[in-house]
Design an enzyme around this catalytic site. Structure first.
Site, PDB file in Angstrom:
ATOM      1  N   ASP A 487       0.811  -1.221   0.000  1.00 28.70           N
ATOM      2  CA  ASP A 487       0.000   0.000   0.000  1.00 28.70           C
ATOM      3  C   ASP A 487       0.840   1.265   0.000  1.00 28.70           C
ATOM      4  OD1 ASP A 487      -2.637  -1.005   0.082  1.00 28.70           O
ATOM      5  OD2 ASP A 487      -2.410  -1.522   2.186  1.00 28.70           O
TER       6      ASP A 487
HETATM    7  C1  BGC Z   1       0.658   1.311   6.311  1.00 29.16           C
HETATM    8  C2  BGC Z   1       0.294   0.098   5.507  1.00 29.16           C
HETATM    9  C3  BGC Z   1      -1.189   0.025   5.369  1.00 29.16           C
HETATM   10  C4  BGC Z   1      -1.726   1.326   4.789  1.00 29.16           C
HETATM   11  C5  BGC Z   1      -3.204   1.337   4.515  1.00 29.16           C
HETATM   12  C6  BGC Z   1       0.001   2.543   5.740  1.00 29.16           C
HETATM   13  O1  BGC Z   1       0.270   3.637   6.556  1.00 29.16           O
HETATM   14  O2  BGC Z   1       2.055   1.435   6.338  1.00 29.16           O
HETATM   15  O3  BGC Z   1       0.831  -1.053   6.107  1.00 29.16           O
HETATM   16  O4  BGC Z   1      -1.534  -1.029   4.533  1.00 29.16           O
HETATM   17  O5  BGC Z   1      -1.378   2.389   5.628  1.00 29.16           O
HETATM   18  O6  BGC Z   1      -3.977   1.467   5.637  1.00 29.16           O
HETATM   19  C1  NOJ Z   2      -1.212  -3.724   5.621  1.00 28.70           C
HETATM   20  C2  NOJ Z   2      -2.426  -3.886   4.798  1.00 28.70           C
HETATM   21  O1  NOJ Z   2      -3.505  -4.295   5.618  1.00 28.70           O
HETATM   22  C3  NOJ Z   2      -2.186  -4.888   3.695  1.00 28.70           C
HETATM   23  O2  NOJ Z   2      -3.313  -4.975   2.868  1.00 28.70           O
HETATM   24  C4  NOJ Z   2      -0.985  -4.497   2.896  1.00 28.70           C
HETATM   25  O3  NOJ Z   2      -0.809  -5.450   1.906  1.00 28.70           O
HETATM   26  C5  NOJ Z   2       0.228  -4.350   3.765  1.00 28.70           C
HETATM   27  N1  NOJ Z   2      -0.054  -3.426   4.819  1.00 28.70           N
HETATM   28  C6  NOJ Z   2       1.441  -3.879   3.002  1.00 28.70           C
HETATM   29  O4  NOJ Z   2       1.371  -2.535   2.675  1.00 28.70           O
END
Ligand code: BGC
Ligand code: NOJ
Length: 814
Positions: A487
């Site tokens: 993400d």
């Molecule tokens: C986090 C991710 C997460 C994303 C969406 C980011 O701040 O680092 O791990 O998936 O937010 O909520």
């Molecule tokens: C947490 C999110 O819940 C997941 O969907 C995502 O793949 C990982 N972070 C990596 O960014």
């Protein structure tokens, strides 16, 4: 250093020191009413939706982290001394303390000045309430005159509003007290038809419902004035902060034990029957009173607890293994499966790292989570799949998340994460393989929940696949959109404004940046949908999918390979991401693990080269790092990934979620030793001896362990709600131990360490119990099967004749 120990026989982790590095928590509830509870009784409860139906209050980013809670105070009425049997909030030094986190329950026990107190917190099956069963024993030589006080703080339902909108909220709180039961009915006068209640099995010496009356002015929960005084004031909350406290006097002879039950619950009335009498403003309690009466009875509580135990016996009994490694056994048989159920219930909504107000259920997350729980709750997995698919858009794309209460997609985190649709294919394939329930594909499911748009689920899968074909970039690789699995790889974001969301900001038209990860995911999903099509007799369609998969593999070979490893992406300038040409972020884990997992490069040496590169550049004793070198500064063209200081989260943290991709990849290459070694590095139980470094709970996975670039290398964060649970479970059970559901039967293909003499497993699959005994006779991974003593071709055990319930499988590895 350890803060407790595993009690595997009782399926508990026993914490023996209350001041764990972080709150070590557990979940209560497994259907609709849920709670989080820490080892010192901190935490909160909610009904279905952690944000919109919050029953009790939690204070965000508090110190300590886990305040409010389910706090009990004991007071010695002879000496006026009082203490908390769960240590918090008074923090008196206890003579003895244990917290047993078990399957759906937590028991906190302690002893202070010869008084033993043990509180068992749990949520009975099929009920929207939690029970606190307190057992008090007097170990003194003299009679003890005690007071016991319960306390909770009600949340005014919407947890976000509760934490912010004080100008309104301080004026709306309302309660009723009837027969010693405290009813919290804020907003019941208007549009709510639900209320909460807090009851006690004993007659009361007093109660409080106004927080200020209980705590006293200028005080906190460590020294409530009412407890100090030994008398509650029967306060009735009007506005301000409604709470619930009961006071019971208990006289205990030496050696005597008594039990007291507190009940906290949620109840709904039909709209037309909210009030009793109907023209009053009094809560209609006719349907809730029998529930309260029932669960204030000790025998009923015992029976409910027994039923909860049986429920977990049943779920965990579906897959049990006995391997030479205790950490593998413990995680597979107990904790990892249990964590998978928590991710099923919570997705990413409520933990001590997920606030329960921010995120709904993720589309990608919930589909992936299926891999870890589909065998335990197939019927609920089916429902989840249909709910998820109903939020899919007609384009094949998806909202990134949806709210569990309304089951509607929400736009808070937007859409256009171009990997999302494929996870639906992967989730459905896992469901089909586990259950053989092909009827799900014919279920009519709407797009974006729009009535009239219903199409068979199968068509949703077709559109998922097509979604990528409609969005290919300059190299024939999938356009990334907002991001892919990572993400934080925001290649179209280009945000230079403080506070802007990386997840929803887009400053580029998205026509250039491509994701090699989505390409690999497309290959995997394409093979799955081709298999499904073939099983449905749609041969030509299956061939079409495989042709697209072949084209994508070709694009990966031509444009997604960097010489020694797979590239990660192309940015908006068409420049490589995750290449040796890059100054930082030269190699990423995602495309190595996922490409090989999807079968890419197995026949041309790329797969093994990629795995060697992982071992050389990314593997550390604490797990495999997401990328290297870490980004040392913010890159406008890369987005959130470079916003984290080096070593944390997606910027070169050990992201435990994608370590299993590498484990699976290594099994595909036959490297059982390396796969299991990687598994052991992040296995929380194996890390228990370094709890002071790891800091999170040793019984569940955390999303991240700080990477070697971080000053806190080895420190875990964001425990519980992470795709790590499902992926590790899937990697160890299906790929390393090799017990793999397929359309045609249960496949037994272990790729385990050479030093293992064998393993045993029991797996219930489609109603049949398979007793599996694997014996190693050589160092390789070649499997020879005997099924009920009869040699069987290949590695798949076919379904037995109808009515046969038990099958013995002997597998020999040579
Ligand atoms: C986090 C991710 C997460 C994303 C969406 C980011 O701040 O680092 O791990 O998936 O937010 O909520
Ligand atoms: C947490 C999110 O819940 C997941 O969907 C995502 O793949 C990982 N972070 C990596 O960014």
């Amino acid at each position: 250093m350890k803060y407790g120990y595993f009690d595997d026989e009782n399926r508990e982790y026993v914490i023996t020191q209350p001041d764990t590095p972080l709150p070590w928590i557990n979940y209560l509830g497994c259907q609709a009413y849920f709670g989080i509870i820490s080892n010192t009784a901190g935490g909160y409860s909610f009904y279905r939706d952690a944000r919109l139906r919050r029953v009790t209050r939690y204070r965000y980013n508090n110190a300590p982290y886990d305040f409010g809670g389910r706090y009990i105070y004991l007071r010695d009425d002879d000496s006026s001394e009082f203490w908390s049997p769960s240590w918090q909030p008074t923090r008196q030094v206890l003579e003895r303390y244990t917290c047993r986190h078990g399957m759906g329950y937590t028991v906190i026990g302690s002893r202070y000045h010869g008084i033993e107190a043990q509180t068992n917190y749990f949520v009975p099956l099929d009920q929207d309430l939690e029970i606190w069963r307190v057992t008090l024993t007097n170990r003194r030589s003299a009679r003890a005159s005690l007071s016991i006080f319960s306390s909770i703080e009600f949340c005014l339902w919407d947890a976000q509003d509760d934490a912010t909108n004080f100008q309104r909220n301080f004026s709306i709180g309302e309660v009723e007290i009837e027969d010693g039961v405290i009813y919290h009915k804020t907003e019941y006068r208007e549009r709510r038809n639900h209320f909460a209640y807090f009851a006690c099995s004993r007659s009361l010496a007093g109660f409080d419902t106004q927080r200020e009356a209980f705590l006293g002015p200028c005080r906190g929960w460590d020294r409530p004035v009412a407890v100090e005084r030994g008398q509650l004031s029967n306060s009735v909350a009007h506005g301000w902060a409604p709470m619930g406290a009961h006071h019971v006097k208990v006289a205990l002879e030496p050696g005597e034990t008594q039990q007291i039950i507190f009940l906290l619950g949620y109840h709904e009335n039909p709209q037309a029957q909210k009030f009793d009498p109907p023209d009053s403003q009094t809560v209609n309690k006719q349907t809730v009173k029998p529930v309260i009466a029932r669960y204030l009875g000790l025998a009923e509580v015992d029976a409910a607890f027994e039923k909860l135990r049986q429920y977990w016996d049943g779920l965990l009994g579906i897959c049990q293994v006995a391997t030479p490694d205790v950490h593998t056994n413990r995680m597979v048989n107990i904790w990892n499966a249990y964590q998978c159920m928590a991710t099923f219930n919570m997705s990413r909504s409520a933990s001590f790292y997920e606030s329960g107000i921010g995120r709904g259920l993720g589309f990608r997350d919930s589909n992936q989570d299926l891999l870890g729980f589909v065998h335990m709750v197939p019927a609920r997995a089916r429902e989840r799949i249909l709910d998820l698919a109903a939020t899919q858009l007609a384009t094949g794309g998806a909202y990134h998340q949806y709210q569990p209460l309304t089951k509607r997609g929400n736009n808070d985190v937007g859409g256009n994460f171009n990997d999302d649709p494929h996870w639906l294919i992967i989730g459905v394939a896992a469901y089909l393989k586990e259950t053989g329930d092909w009827s799900i594909l014919d279920e009519p499911v709407p797009y974006d929940n729009a009535p009239g748009s219903e199409r068979p689920l199968y068509e949703h899968l077709q559109r998922s696949f097509q979604y990528t074909l409609d969005r290919l970039g300059p190299h024939g690789l999938p356009l990334i959109g907002r991001a892919d699995w990572n993400d934080c790889l925001n290649l179209n974001c280009f945000s230079d404004t403080p506070g802007q969301s990386f997840q929803t900001t887009t400053n580029k038209d998205g026509k250039i940046a491509e994701s090699v990860f989505i390409a690999a995911l497309f290959v995997l999903a394409g093979r799955e949908i081709a298999d499904i099509a073939r099983h449905k007799g749609r041969k030509e369609e299956a061939a079409r999918y495989l042709a697209e998969v072949a084209k994508m593999e070709d694009a990966i070979r031509k444009h997604g390979w960097d010489g020694e490893w797979f590239l990660r992406a192309y940015d908006d300038f068409g420049r490589k991401v995750g290449s040796k040409e890059c100054a930082e972020g030269k190699i990423f884990i995602e495309t190595q693990g996922f490409s090989v997992l999807a079968g890419i490069g197995l026949d041309d040496g790329r797969a093994s080269a990629a795995m060697e590169s992982v071992a050389k550049h990314l593997a550390t004793p604490h797990g495999i790092i997401l990328q290297q070198p870490a980004y040392s500064k913010y890159y406008l063209e890369l987005g959130e990934i470079s916003s984290y200081p080096p070593g944390y989260k997606e910027n070169a943290g050990i992201f435990c979620h994608n370590n299993p991709w590498v484990m699976i990849a290594d099994t595909r290459l036959g490297n059982g030793d390396r796969a299991h070694d990687y598994y052991a590095r992040i296995n929380p139980s194996a890390r228990e001896p370094i709890s002071e470094v790891h800091r999170c709970e040793p019984y569940v996975y955390a999303q991240m362990i700080a990477g070697r670039d971080a000053p806190t290398y080895g420190e875990a964060k964001n425990s519980w709600l992470t795709g790590t649970a499902a992926w590790n479970y899937y990697a160890i059970t299906q790929w390393i131990l090799g017990i793999h559901p397929t359309y045609d039967g249960l496949e037994i293909r272990p790729v385990v360490p050479k030093g293992w003499r064998g393993l045993k497993a029991t797996r219930i699959f489609r109603g049949v119990t398979y007793h599996i005994n694997v014996t190693r006779q050589g160092e390789g991974n070649r499997v020879t099967l005997r099924v009920n003593g009869v040699p069987q071709e290949g590695a798949v055990v076919p379904a037995p004749a109808v009515g046969v319930r038990e099958v013995a499988v002997e597998a020999t590895l040579t």
